[in-house]
Write a protein that holds these residues in place. Sequence first.
Motif, PDB file in Angstrom:
ATOM      1  N   VAL A 101       7.082   0.825 -10.710  1.00  0.00           N
ATOM      2  CA  VAL A 101       6.893  -0.153  -9.634  1.00  0.00           C
ATOM      3  C   VAL A 101       7.174   0.497  -8.275  1.00  0.00           C
ATOM      4  O   VAL A 101       6.468   0.241  -7.297  1.00  0.00           O
ATOM      5  CB  VAL A 101       7.789  -1.400  -9.855  1.00  0.00           C
ATOM      6  N   LEU A 102       8.177   1.381  -8.234  1.00  0.00           N
ATOM      7  CA  LEU A 102       8.471   2.086  -6.977  1.00  0.00           C
ATOM      8  C   LEU A 102       7.271   2.930  -6.536  1.00  0.00           C
ATOM      9  O   LEU A 102       6.978   3.029  -5.345  1.00  0.00           O
ATOM     10  CB  LEU A 102       9.717   2.959  -7.143  1.00  0.00           C
ATOM     11  N   ASP A 103       6.567   3.524  -7.499  1.00  0.00           N
ATOM     12  CA  ASP A 103       5.345   4.280  -7.203  1.00  0.00           C
ATOM     13  C   ASP A 103       4.312   3.398  -6.513  1.00  0.00           C
ATOM     14  O   ASP A 103       3.680   3.800  -5.541  1.00  0.00           O
ATOM     15  CB  ASP A 103       4.715   4.785  -8.508  1.00  0.00           C
ATOM     16  N   ARG A 104       4.125   2.195  -7.073  1.00  0.00           N
ATOM     17  CA  ARG A 104       3.167   1.259  -6.488  1.00  0.00           C
ATOM     18  C   ARG A 104       3.588   0.863  -5.067  1.00  0.00           C
ATOM     19  O   ARG A 104       2.765   0.787  -4.172  1.00  0.00           O
ATOM     20  CB  ARG A 104       3.074  -0.011  -7.343  1.00  0.00           C
ATOM     21  N   PHE A 105       4.887   0.579  -4.903  1.00  0.00           N
ATOM     22  CA  PHE A 105       5.377   0.183  -3.580  1.00  0.00           C
ATOM     23  C   PHE A 105       5.151   1.306  -2.559  1.00  0.00           C
ATOM     24  O   PHE A 105       4.869   1.054  -1.398  1.00  0.00           O
ATOM     25  CB  PHE A 105       6.864  -0.178  -3.647  1.00  0.00           C
ATOM     26  N   ALA A 106       5.279   2.558  -3.022  1.00  0.00           N
ATOM     27  CA  ALA A 106       5.105   3.695  -2.110  1.00  0.00           C
ATOM     28  C   ALA A 106       3.687   3.719  -1.539  1.00  0.00           C
ATOM     29  O   ALA A 106       3.467   4.154  -0.413  1.00  0.00           O
ATOM     30  CB  ALA A 106       5.414   4.996  -2.842  1.00  0.00           C
ATOM     31  N   ASP A 107       2.706   3.233  -2.327  1.00  0.00           N
ATOM     32  CA  ASP A 107       1.309   3.217  -1.879  1.00  0.00           C
ATOM     33  C   ASP A 107       0.939   1.927  -1.157  1.00  0.00           C
ATOM     34  O   ASP A 107      -0.209   1.745  -0.769  1.00  0.00           O
ATOM     35  CB  ASP A 107       0.358   3.375  -3.086  1.00  0.00           C
ATOM     36  N   ASP A 108       1.882   1.010  -1.042  1.00  0.00           N
ATOM     37  CA  ASP A 108       1.588  -0.302  -0.458  1.00  0.00           C
ATOM     38  C   ASP A 108       1.902  -0.274   1.041  1.00  0.00           C
ATOM     39  O   ASP A 108       3.055  -0.074   1.432  1.00  0.00           O
ATOM     40  CB  ASP A 108       2.448  -1.366  -1.161  1.00  0.00           C
ATOM     41  N   PRO A 109       0.881  -0.472   1.876  1.00  0.00           N
ATOM     42  CA  PRO A 109       1.125  -0.381   3.323  1.00  0.00           C
ATOM     43  C   PRO A 109       2.116  -1.434   3.832  1.00  0.00           C
ATOM     44  O   PRO A 109       2.778  -1.225   4.847  1.00  0.00           O
ATOM     45  CB  PRO A 109      -0.267  -0.607   3.932  1.00  0.00           C
ATOM     46  N   LEU A 110       2.246  -2.537   3.113  1.00  0.00           N
ATOM     47  CA  LEU A 110       3.107  -3.635   3.556  1.00  0.00           C
ATOM     48  C   LEU A 110       4.596  -3.332   3.355  1.00  0.00           C
ATOM     49  O   LEU A 110       5.460  -3.783   4.107  1.00  0.00           O
ATOM     50  CB  LEU A 110       2.710  -4.897   2.781  1.00  0.00           C
ATOM     51  N   THR A 111       4.915  -2.562   2.307  1.00  0.00           N
ATOM     52  CA  THR A 111       6.316  -2.412   1.893  1.00  0.00           C
ATOM     53  C   THR A 111       7.003  -1.245   2.607  1.00  0.00           C
ATOM     54  O   THR A 111       6.497  -0.131   2.620  1.00  0.00           O
ATOM     55  CB  THR A 111       6.387  -2.193   0.368  1.00  0.00           C
ATOM     56  N   GLU A 112       8.182  -1.519   3.190  1.00  0.00           N
ATOM     57  CA  GLU A 112       8.921  -0.477   3.914  1.00  0.00           C
ATOM     58  C   GLU A 112      10.209  -0.071   3.226  1.00  0.00           C
ATOM     59  O   GLU A 112      10.739   1.016   3.452  1.00  0.00           O
ATOM     60  CB  GLU A 112       9.238  -0.962   5.335  1.00  0.00           C
ATOM     61  N   ALA A 113      10.762  -0.960   2.420  1.00  0.00           N
ATOM     62  CA  ALA A 113      12.000  -0.635   1.703  1.00  0.00           C
ATOM     63  C   ALA A 113      12.056  -1.497   0.445  1.00  0.00           C
ATOM     64  O   ALA A 113      11.344  -2.501   0.345  1.00  0.00           O
ATOM     65  CB  ALA A 113      13.217  -0.914   2.586  1.00  0.00           C
ATOM     66  N   VAL A 114      12.891  -1.082  -0.512  1.00  0.00           N
ATOM     67  CA  VAL A 114      12.911  -1.782  -1.799  1.00  0.00           C
ATOM     68  C   VAL A 114      14.345  -2.065  -2.244  1.00  0.00           C
ATOM     69  O   VAL A 114      15.226  -1.210  -2.116  1.00  0.00           O
ATOM     70  CB  VAL A 114      12.194  -0.946  -2.893  1.00  0.00           C
ATOM     71  N   VAL A 115      14.564  -3.275  -2.752  1.00  0.00           N
ATOM     72  CA  VAL A 115      15.845  -3.616  -3.381  1.00  0.00           C
ATOM     73  C   VAL A 115      15.659  -3.490  -4.884  1.00  0.00           C
ATOM     74  O   VAL A 115      14.724  -4.083  -5.440  1.00  0.00           O
ATOM     75  CB  VAL A 115      16.276  -5.064  -3.057  1.00  0.00           C
ATOM     76  N   ILE A 116      16.506  -2.707  -5.573  1.00  0.00           N
ATOM     77  CA  ILE A 116      16.452  -2.709  -7.031  1.00  0.00           C
ATOM     78  C   ILE A 116      17.698  -3.388  -7.586  1.00  0.00           C
ATOM     79  O   ILE A 116      18.822  -3.078  -7.224  1.00  0.00           O
ATOM     80  CB  ILE A 116      16.207  -1.305  -7.649  1.00  0.00           C
ATOM     81  N   LEU A 117      17.438  -4.377  -8.447  1.00  0.00           N
ATOM     82  CA  LEU A 117      18.521  -5.146  -9.058  1.00  0.00           C
ATOM     83  C   LEU A 117      18.593  -4.753 -10.525  1.00  0.00           C
ATOM     84  O   LEU A 117      17.752  -5.147 -11.331  1.00  0.00           O
ATOM     85  CB  LEU A 117      18.232  -6.642  -8.923  1.00  0.00           C
ATOM     86  N   GLY A 118      19.592  -3.969 -10.842  1.00  0.00           N
ATOM     87  CA  GLY A 118      19.718  -3.479 -12.210  1.00  0.00           C
ATOM     88  C   GLY A 118      20.905  -4.099 -12.910  1.00  0.00           C
ATOM     89  O   GLY A 118      21.589  -4.973 -12.384  1.00  0.00           O
ATOM     90  N   GLU A 119      21.138  -3.626 -14.109  1.00  0.00           N
ATOM     91  CA  GLU A 119      22.304  -4.074 -14.856  1.00  0.00           C
ATOM     92  C   GLU A 119      22.676  -3.007 -15.872  1.00  0.00           C
ATOM     93  O   GLU A 119      21.977  -1.988 -16.007  1.00  0.00           O
ATOM     94  CB  GLU A 119      22.037  -5.420 -15.530  1.00  0.00           C
TER      95      GLU A 119
END
Lengths: 361, 291
Positions: free
Chosen positions: B195-213
């Motif tokens: 998903v981070l790969d996809r976000f990297a190619d998305d012009p809209l997205t500038e930063a990402v929150v990952i919620l793990g466990e």
Amino acid sequence: MKLKEFEAKEILAKAGIRIPRGVHIRKGQMLDSVQVPAVGKMVAKAQVEVAGRGKAGGILMAERENLKETIEKLFSSSVKGIPVQDILVEERLDIQHEYYLSITIDRSQKTPVILFTTEGGVEIETLARNNPDAIRRASVYPLLATVPGYTLRYLLNTAPGEIGQVIQALYRVFMEKDALLAEINPLVLTPGGLYAADAKLIIDDNALARQGIRENRDLSEREREAAAQGFSFVELEGNIGVIGNGAGLTMATVDLITRIGGKPANFLDVGGGADRTRVAHAVRLLGSMPDVSVIIVNLLGGITRCDEVAAGIIEAGVSQQVIVRLAGTNEAEGKELLYSKGYRMLDTMEEAVSAAVEAAS
Amino acid sequence: MIYADRKTGVIVSGATGNQGSFHINRMNMYARSVGARGVVAGVTPGKGGQEVHNVPVYNSIMEAAEKQDASAAVLFVPGSAAGDSIMEAADAGLDLVITITEHIAVHDVMRAVTYAQVRGCKVIGPNCPGLFSPGEISMGIMPAHLASRGSVGVISRSGTLTYEVVHELTRAGIGQSTIIGIGGDPIIGQTFADVLDRFADDPLTEAVVILGELGGNLEEEGAKAADLPVVAFIAGTTAPPEKRMGHAGAIVTGGEGDANAKISRLRDLGVPVAERLSQIPGFIREQMKCH
């Protein structure tokens, strides 16, 4: 669910893996009626789910002459606090070498993974710490029915002989039985060939029905009640009861209580769209825990109806203080209902957790 | 936004059940409000010819994909049928299948995810709340009113924890590009890294929150390869070993997957890890300023 050793071994034997001659004895069974294998040297193993069973006194050596006393002694004992209900009596093997073999799931590769080492008999975690290079591991493509020959040669570092057959058989068990872990430790080489001296099988809880396996877990009364209601429930050791919806949010609530100095008594996820009856059950369950002095209810949802939740909390009517954080459909109605009965409501999760920790100290 | 947009036609399998019909209605109410196509077909074997909230129902995903212009599916089918449905969606030529269903046997997921990959179909889930791109599309069960449109991506293994964080972000005036629940099971289709790969190619997205466990190491693997600034939160720091915390995948086994160890590995990678959910908006602002 982890099967007991004797259950796991029955499954391995059916798949063509050699197991020591032996017999399973249940507590209360007439010992005179038990057909023990006709050998001199034997071993009696308590069927309890603890690590380090041997060191904790769960495995006793026996001769034919003192077998009955040994079994009675083991039944009257407990291993790390767990009373012995089942014993497996087996012939003692003539050990020439011990190997370790297991198959589990590699979560990042999304494949079964086989682990093999020529240094068996010790805990794999210990070996992984002390001598990681001794462990060979290989993934198997999940759509294959058998392990490819080149994979076996890589694992064994030699031509796959009888061990190769054992790996194939264990792989079949792993795939057919919906196993999350299939382990033979040690796999023992004797003059008569290879034997599974100990065996561990963990079957996926979501596949128990189709595998025709009945739950055999030893649950406390509260755990049983929670399971019957379909709650995810884990008992901890503190005094703040925790109810949340969704595993992540409930975990985060438990974590935050600990972080600011409180002691959570449990983890309880009521699940999505909880109605009044389920909420009342959950609150009553925590209310029945003697150490719980405060209960925090932290529910956030799209489809959870807050008026239903409020009614459930009121219906439970427990003696402990209940601190509530609610957000979702019909939020205003739910809050009004709780206010009218004098409950403490807070708008955010952090405020609610702080209030609960304060009230419990 | 990533994976889907307002032009995406969606098939819902498990359409006539309580969950399925309830969420078809919600997804299409949202689709209408933003001018998206939304759910164009439902599937329930044996119920072909019926309608659910004006959406035609077919007997199979295959048939629905033939009769309607659709490229994605959302599954609400029972756990015992979900592995099959994922493979059916892949065989029907769909690009994306989002599996909301929980309690699927791990072996079924393993086989279905591998099979779908061979067929070129991406799987999100199982045991997840789905995908939500504010202003574009809702594919799953996320509550729309908590989200707002913006430039922060959210990837999560959990449902309600995601809503909590999205709510915090929205209240702080930080909008979201796409919110994705990747699922709480031991084996899942799309991972943090995918998903981070996809976000990297998305012009809209500038930063990402990952919620793990706790459990596994997908958070670290994802963060390691991330091209965008990432902020993380990890749940389960107080979980006792070998106890399953609700999600089938939230368990420490064989010393692997401990939440505190995960947090230190993320920090070693230079990822800011929030100790409280309320810190996330501040951390995100900080990250977006730096880059």
